[in-house]
Design a protein around this motif. Structure first.
Motif, PDB file in Angstrom:
ATOM      1  N   LYS A 199     -35.657  -8.654  31.086  1.00  0.00           N
ATOM      2  CA  LYS A 199     -35.716  -9.294  32.172  1.00  0.00           C
ATOM      3  C   LYS A 199     -35.996 -10.889  31.889  1.00  0.00           C
ATOM      4  CE  LYS A 199     -37.312  -9.258  36.974  1.00  0.00           C
ATOM      5  NZ  LYS A 199     -37.949  -8.611  37.903  1.00  0.00           N
ATOM      6  N   TRP A 252     -31.286  -9.328  34.470  1.00  0.00           N
ATOM      7  CA  TRP A 252     -31.681  -8.421  33.333  1.00  0.00           C
ATOM      8  C   TRP A 252     -30.301  -8.641  32.442  1.00  0.00           C
ATOM      9  CZ3 TRP A 252     -35.503  -4.827  32.124  1.00  0.00           C
ATOM     10  CH2 TRP A 252     -36.608  -5.031  32.965  1.00  0.00           C
ATOM     11  N   PRO A 309     -28.691 -12.514  30.396  1.00  0.00           N
ATOM     12  CA  PRO A 309     -29.135 -12.078  31.763  1.00  0.00           C
ATOM     13  C   PRO A 309     -28.354 -12.277  32.983  1.00  0.00           C
ATOM     14  CG  PRO A 309     -30.506 -13.646  30.971  1.00  0.00           C
ATOM     15  CD  PRO A 309     -29.403 -13.605  30.117  1.00  0.00           C
TER      16      PRO A 309
END
Length: 480
Positions: A80, A87, A100
C-alpha cells in the motif's frame, strides 16, 4: 456475477483479475473474486435465462475454468502506498513493479492476482454498440476467455439478444461481437482508381475492424439510390469517391444533378489518397516548338498568345482546376479545350492531334510516355512531394518561379451517411490510417504516384475548405 451494469451505484467497486505485467484480464465488474486464484481452477457463477430482473430465486449456472497463467508474479508482493492510499505490487528489491492504483490487492497465484477498483460505469464490451449491455458471464475456452452479454440495439432490431466476445489473458479483445458488414460504395464501374482503392480497403480492413468489408459498385445509380447512399445506412456504409472538393462543386461551375446538394449531408471519415496530375505535351510538337520544360512552355505562350491548346475534362473536375491555377498564376494566354468526362484520353494528342498539351493522371498517359509519344513537362504535385516515373524523377510545375505555390490533386476520400455515428466513423478512420501505414501499402501507393491520407475527419473538412479557396483563386482570372 452479482452486478447488472445499469444497477451499479456511482462509486461502487468491483473485482477483476490482472496478470504479472499489470494488464487487466477481467474488468472490475465482479462482486467478489477473493479466492479466484487460490487454485488452478476458477469457479464463475452467473444468472441464467433472459430475465433482466434477478433475485434470490433466479437460477444460477456455475462453471469451473482452468487458469493458464505463468508463475511470473510469484516474486511480487502487494503493498500500500502511504501517500495515495492505493495498492500496487513491489518486486524483491522493493521497487514498484505495478504502480499503486487499486482499492485492494491480493497476492499473485498461478500467474494472476485479484484486485479491486472502481466499477467502470461506462464500461461495455467493444463492438456491441449498446448503451446498457447486461454482462451475463465470462468463462474459459481453451487459452482464451469468452464473454457473454445481453444486448439490444439496431443490429438486433430492438430485441434482446445474446452476443459473445473473445479475450486473451492480457484483456485484449480478439473477436468482438458480430457486426454488420461495412459496405464501401464506389460510384464508378470496376477497374478504375476508386475501384482499386476500395479493393485495398476490403483486403486490409476486416482484420482491423473485426467485420467484413464489401465493395459495392453503383455507376448507374438513380437519384433515389444517391439519396439512400448519402442519408441512410448508418454505420454500415461509407462512400468512397473522387468527390469534387468542396462537395457538390463550385456554384456556377459544375452543373450537376440535384443530388449534389445532398453531398453536404455526408459526414467526413478520412482522406484516403491524393494523386497529382501531369501536364504532358506531344513529343513531336515539343521538339518542333523547342518546348522541353515548363519555363520553355511559358516563354512560348507569352511570345505566341493563344496559340497553345490544353485539353482538360469537363467543368468542375480536377483538370479544370489545374488549368485555372496554371493560367491564374502564370498569366499566360493559352486555350482550354474541354473533352467529355473527367479527363481527355491521351489519344486526343497522339492520334487525333486535337490539342498540344493535356492535364491527366499518370495512369492516363503512362503508355504514351513509355512509347515516347508524350513528354511530361511537370506534375501538379507539391514540390515537397515530387513524383517519379519508372525511376525517372519528374519536375513539379511549382518549381518554375511563375507557378510558385501551384498544387492540384485528385482527392479520394471516405464519407459516411448523414445518419452515421461519429464514434464509428472515427474507428474506420483510425483503421484506414493503420492500413496506409503498412510498408507494403506505402510502396504500392508510391508506385501509383499517390500520397496516402488517413487523417482525421476534421482534417478532411479543412482540406475541403482549402480546395474551395483554390477554386476561387483559379476562377478569379476568368480562366474558364
Amino acid at each position: 456475477m452479482d452486478y447488472q451494469r445499469q444497477m451499479a451505484a456511482p462509486g461502487s467497486t468491483g473485482s477483476g483479475l490482472i496478470d504479472a505485467r499489470g494488464r487487466m484480464v477481467i474488468p472490475f465488474i465482479f462482486g467478489g473474486l477473493s479466492d479466484a486464484t487460490a487454485q488452478r481452477r476458477i469457479r464463475l457463477c452467473t444468472a441464467v435465462g433472459l430475465d433482466r430482473q434477478r433475485n434470490a430465486s433466479t437460477p444460477r449456472a456455475c462453471r469451473w475454468q482452468r487458469l493458464h497463467g505463468s508463475d511470473a508474479g510469484a516474486a511480487l508482493r502487494p503493498a500500500k502506498d502511504a501517500d495515495t492510499g492505493r495498492w500496487g505490487y513491489r518486486n524483491a528489491q522493493g521497487q514498484w513493479a505495478i504502480a499503486p492504483q487499486f482499492r485492494e490487492a491480493r497476492p499473485f497465484r498461478h500467474g494472476y492476482a485479484v484486485v479491486v477498483g472502481a466499477f467502470p460505469q461506462d464500461w461495455r464490451p467493444p463492438g456491441w454498440q449498446d448503451e446498457r449491455p447486461i454482462i451475463r458471464q465470462f468463462h474459459r475456452m481453451g487459452r482464451h476467455w469468452v464473454a457473454e452479454a445481453l444486448v439490444r440495439n439496431a443490429s438486433t432490431a430492438g430485441a434482446w439478444e445474446i452476443r459473445y466476445g473473445l479475450l486473451d489473458d492480457a484483456g485484449q479483445w480478439l473477436a468482438a461481437a458480430p457486426q454488420p458488414t461495412l459496405h464501401v460504395a464506389v460510384l464508378f464501374p470496376p477497374g478504375g482508381r476508386s475501384s482499386h482503392y476500395a479493393g485495398m480497403l476490403a483486403s486490409h480492413l476486416p482484420r482491423l475492424l473485426g467485420r467484413n468489408v464489401q465493395v459495392d459498385h453503383v455507376p448507374q445509380a438513380t437519384e433515389a439510390d444517391y439519396r439512400r447512399l448519402m442519408t441512410e445506412g448508418g454505420n454500415e456504409k461509407v462512400l468512397l469517391a473522387a468527390l469534387r472538393l468542396p462537395r457538390g462543386g463550385i456554384e456556377g461551375v459544375h452543373q450537376g444533378p440535384p443530388i449534389d446538394a445532398l453531398m453536404q449531408a455526408l459526414r467526413p471519415v478520412t482522406l484516403l489518397a491524393s494523386q497529382p496530375l501531369v501536364l504532358a505535351i506531344d513529343s513531336t510538337r515539343a521538339d518542333t516548338l523547342g518546348i522541353h520544360s515548363t519555363d520553355d512552355l511559358l516563354a512560348h505562350a507569352r511570345a505566341h498568345p493563344g496559340s497553345l491548346r490544353i485539353g482538360t475534362g469537363e467543368d468542375g473536375w480536377t483538370g479544370h482546376l489545374a488549368f485555372g491555377q496554371f493560367r491564374a498564376l502564370s498569366g499566360v494566354d493559352v486555350q482550354r479545350v474541354v473533352f467529355k468526362g473527367m479527363y481527355p484520353d491521351s489519344d486526343v494528342i497522339t492520334k487525333e492531334h486535337a490539342v498540344d498539351l493535356l492535364f491527366a493522371p499518370v495512369n492516363g498517359v503512362a503508355v504514351a510516355v513509355r512509347r515516347g509519344q508524350l513528354r511530361v513537362l511537370g506534375t501538379t504535385a507539391d514540390p515537397a512531394r515530387p513524383q517519379s516515373f519508372e525511376g525517372v524523377p519528374w519536375p513539379t510545375l511549382a518549381a518554375s518561379a511563375p507557378l510558385s505555390g501551384y498544387a492540384t490533386y485528385d482527392h479520394f476520400s471516405l464519407w459516411a451517411p448523414a445518419n452515421s455515428d461519429a464514434a464509428s466513423n472515427r474507428t474506420v478512420q483510425e483503421a484506414v490510417a493503420q492500413v496506409l501505414a503498412r510498408p507494403e501499402v506505402r510502396r504500392q501507393l508510391q508506385d501509383l504516384q499517390v500520397v496516402g491520407g488517413g487523417g482525421s475527419p476534421e482534417s478532411l473538412l479543412a482540406l475541403e475548405d482549402e480546395e474551395r479557396e483554390r477554386w476561387l483563386r483559379a476562377l478569379s482570372s476568368s480562366a474558364r
